[in-house]
Design an enzyme around this catalytic site. Structure first.
Site, PDB file in Angstrom:
ATOM      1  CB  ILE A  13      41.544 -17.756  87.365  1.00 36.73           C
ATOM      2  CG1 ILE A  13      40.240 -16.964  87.524  1.00 36.73           C
ATOM      3  CG2 ILE A  13      41.715 -18.698  88.552  1.00 36.73           C
ATOM      4  CD1 ILE A  13      39.834 -16.219  86.282  1.00 36.73           C
ATOM      5  CB  SER A  35      50.667 -21.982  94.806  1.00 35.53           C
ATOM      6  OG  SER A  35      50.970 -22.346  93.480  1.00 35.53           O
ATOM      7  NE  ARG A  36      50.555 -29.145  93.006  1.00 34.04           N
ATOM      8  CZ  ARG A  36      50.091 -30.074  92.162  1.00 34.04           C
ATOM      9  NH1 ARG A  36      50.496 -31.324  92.289  1.00 34.04           N
ATOM     10  NH2 ARG A  36      49.250 -29.741  91.204  1.00 34.04           N
ATOM     11  CE  LYS A  89      34.611 -19.973  85.324  1.00 31.28           C
ATOM     12  NZ  LYS A  89      34.947 -20.722  84.123  1.00 31.28           N
ATOM     13  CG  ASP A 167      36.720 -23.591  82.750  1.00 38.47           C
ATOM     14  OD1 ASP A 167      36.746 -23.932  83.935  1.00 38.47           O
ATOM     15  OD2 ASP A 167      37.252 -22.546  82.329  1.00 38.47           O
TER      16      ASP A 167
END
Length: 306
Positions: A13, A35-36, A89, A167
């Site tokens: 996303i 971010s990993r 969201k 979702d």
């Protein structure tokens, strides 16, 4: 003033929607990524928000694109550090988490935004205008898509707090909560795969405060043509929002259609909130999902295999 924004969680996303929206809006500058597993060429990269906050990178806001189960802790870190926060969201794993973030943001004097992107679909505002003054007789929501296409390999979605079919279904509820009068859940059936903690399919029955029935069918195993439709029968004719709210039909005739401007709309609203020193924290779509988990009858479905 340029808003220096960091993205936390660089998944599908973020790449598909947030990065293009930031690039398109001159009021924003991508300052960092936390971010990993991934980064953006030419942009400072950190493994998590704590590492970013400990660095000398200057930024004003964060867009949290992590799974909802871990979002509260990260959001509190950002708020406590005086950063404005955009919540993908759903805004949290629980209603209580979001209420805590709302209070924390108010106390710190920073902006907090819950992002219901489907409300910015191009036909939603015209639908609100058309429905004004009309009596709603019934509503049918059909929100059916293929999880293997839209959420490949995202195992978090099947875990507790991952919402499963809600979702995408919460997108439909985010539209319904702005175009319909208040409505309340009467019953729900949740189909939960035997190897998962969240439903793959759901049927919901609501009723508006004026007595109109609202039915919703959510399906995460839809193949072929995908369905993102809301059909509203009124005393003045039938309105249909299709393609996730990007097309408006009145009595079968296309009345409005436009380009995908959902995430640019979100970022425009975020910039305006920051400039005004305000927040927008709406949990009504999440509340309906919580009601479904509270009231819904659970039916065991076959195991889900990616």
């Amino acid at each position: 003033m340029t808003i220096r924004i960091a993205i936390v969680g660089l998944g599908k996303i973020a790449r598909d929607q947030h990065l293009p929206a930031i690039e398109k809006d001159a009021r924003f500058e991508l300052a960092a990524v936390a971010s990993r597993s991934a980064g953006v060429d030419g942009v400072p990269h950190f493994t998590d928000l704590a590492e970013l906050l400990a660095s000398d990178v200057q930024f004003d806001a964060v867009a949290l694109c992590t799974p909802p189960q871990v979002r509260h802790t990260i959001a509190r870190q950002a708020i406590d550090a005086g950063k404005h926060v955009m919540l993908e969201k759903p805004p949290g794993a629980t209603l209580s988490e979001v209420e805590d973030l709302k209070a924390a943001a108010a106390a710190k004097g920073v902006t907090l935004q819950t992002t219901w992107h489907s409300r910015y679909a191009t036909a939603v505002a015209p639908a609100q205008t058309w429905l004004s003054g009309k009596t709603i007789k019934s509503v049918q929501i059909n929100w059916k898509e293929d999880v293997r296409v839209w959420h490949p390999g995202q195992t978090w979605i099947w875990q507790a707090g991952g919402l499963g079919v809600f979702d995408p279904g919460i997108n439909a509820l985010s539209i319904a909560t702005v175009v319909l009068p208040a409505f309340f859940l009467e019953k729900a059936t949740l189909h939960v795969p035997e190897n998962c903690q969240s439903p793959v399919e759901a049927q919901l029955t609501f009723r508006t405060v004026t007595g109109a029935p609202v039915k919703a069918d959510f399906d995460f195993l839809q193949t072929g043509e995908q369905s993102w439709d809301i059909i509203i029968d009124t005393d003045g004719g039938e309105l249909k929002l299709s393609h996730g709210g990007s097309r408006l039909w009145v009595d079968g005739v296309l009345a409005h259609e436009g380009p995908d401007e959902e995430y640019p709309g979100l970022y425009d609203a975020f910039a305006r909130l920051i400039a005004a020193g305000g927040s927008d924290v709406d949990v009504s779509p999440l509340r309906h999902v919580a009601d479904a988990f509270l009231l819904g009858e659970r039916v065991t479905a076959p195991a889900f295999v990616e």
